[in-house]
Design an enzyme around this catalytic site. Structure first.
Site, PDB file in Angstrom:
ATOM      1  N   ASN A   1      -6.340  12.491 -10.793  1.00 35.50           N
ATOM      2  CA  ASN A   1      -7.145  12.924 -11.939  1.00 35.50           C
ATOM      3  C   ASN A   1      -6.871  14.417 -12.164  1.00 35.50           C
ATOM      4  OD1 ASN A   1      -8.952  14.504 -10.282  1.00 35.50           O
ATOM      5  ND2 ASN A   1     -10.018  12.621  -9.753  1.00 35.50           N
TER       6      ASN A   1
ATOM      7  N   ASP B   1      -5.472   7.360  -5.923  1.00 32.28           N
ATOM      8  CA  ASP B   1      -5.800   8.751  -5.614  1.00 32.28           C
ATOM      9  C   ASP B   1      -6.688   8.840  -4.366  1.00 32.28           C
ATOM     10  OD1 ASP B   1      -5.960  11.524  -5.932  1.00 32.28           O
ATOM     11  OD2 ASP B   1      -7.444  11.414  -7.533  1.00 32.28           O
TER      12      ASP B   1
ATOM     13  N   THR C   1      -2.903   2.202 -15.113  1.00 34.21           N
ATOM     14  CA  THR C   1      -3.247   0.807 -15.416  1.00 34.21           C
ATOM     15  C   THR C   1      -4.576   0.357 -14.807  1.00 34.21           C
ATOM     16  OG1 THR C   1      -1.955  -0.024 -13.545  1.00 34.21           O
ATOM     17  CG2 THR C   1      -0.832   0.133 -15.681  1.00 34.21           C
TER      18      THR C   1
ATOM     19  N   ASP D   1       0.866  -1.177   0.000  1.00 35.18           N
ATOM     20  CA  ASP D   1       0.000   0.000   0.000  1.00 35.18           C
ATOM     21  C   ASP D   1       0.903   1.227   0.000  1.00 35.18           C
ATOM     22  OD1 ASP D   1      -1.619   2.159   0.712  1.00 35.18           O
ATOM     23  OD2 ASP D   1      -2.638   1.094   2.335  1.00 35.18           O
ATOM     24  N   ILE D   2       0.878   2.005  -1.067  1.00 41.41           N
ATOM     25  CA  ILE D   2       1.780   3.158  -1.210  1.00 41.41           C
ATOM     26  C   ILE D   2       1.616   4.166  -0.069  1.00 41.41           C
ATOM     27  CG2 ILE D   2       0.304   4.596  -2.694  1.00 41.41           C
ATOM     28  CD1 ILE D   2       2.957   5.094  -4.365  1.00 41.41           C
TER      29      ILE D   2
END
Length: 164
Positions: free
Chosen positions: A22, A32, A116, A8-9
């Protein structure tokens, strides 16, 4: 050093994480949304004053409640079959965050798999572009010593491992 890790970033303790944002920069789904939720409402407040972001460009904010110093927001291209300059736009989603990270003296940066998900960029092609672009840009880096590609799925991690 370039490496791929699964996870998990929003949990990575690096100087900067890259947000696959976005155009509005006001949060959304996927990476995001996760970054905005983890950072807290202050991130949204700061993003509101940035005036959005164009595809391939990047903007930097504080990270607030995240364990990193900065969030670098970039807008990936939507895949339309590869005939609308998508590859070049995706390259810029790696080059421009690296330039910003350098400017802010970051020594480590973590990238998600940009475009992706709902933007439908083919995963293999996106991974090739990401890795090739970063490798080509390495000679320009003075501060950054660690570049991590954070893969949410095991499938993506395997793809990056095979290319590395």
């Amino acid at each position: 050093m370039i490496k791929a890790l699964q996870g998990d970033i929003t949990k990575f303790k690096v100087d900067a994480i890259v947000n696959a944002a976005n155009h509005t920069l006001l949060g959304g789904g996927g990476v995001d949304g996760a970054i905005h939720r983890a950072a807290g409402p202050e991130l949204l407040k700061e993003c509101r004053i940035l005036g959005g972001c164009k595809t391939g460009e990047a903007k930097i904010t504080a990270a607030y409640k995240l364990p990193c110093k900065y969030v670098i927001h970039t807008v990936g291209p939507v895949w339309y079959g590869g005939k609308n300059n998508e590859a070049e736009a995706l390259k810029n989603c790696y080059i421009n965050p690296l330039k910003l990270a350098e400017k802010y003296s970051c020594t480590s940066i973590a990238f998600p798999c940009i475009s992706t998900g709902v933007y439908r960029f083919p995963k293999q092609k996106a991974a090739e572009i990401a890795l090739n672009t970063v490798k080509e840009f390495l000679p320009n880096l003075q501060n950054i010593k660690e570049i991590i590609f954070v893969c949410f799925s095991e499938e993506d991690k395997t793809l990056y491992d095979n290319l590395l």
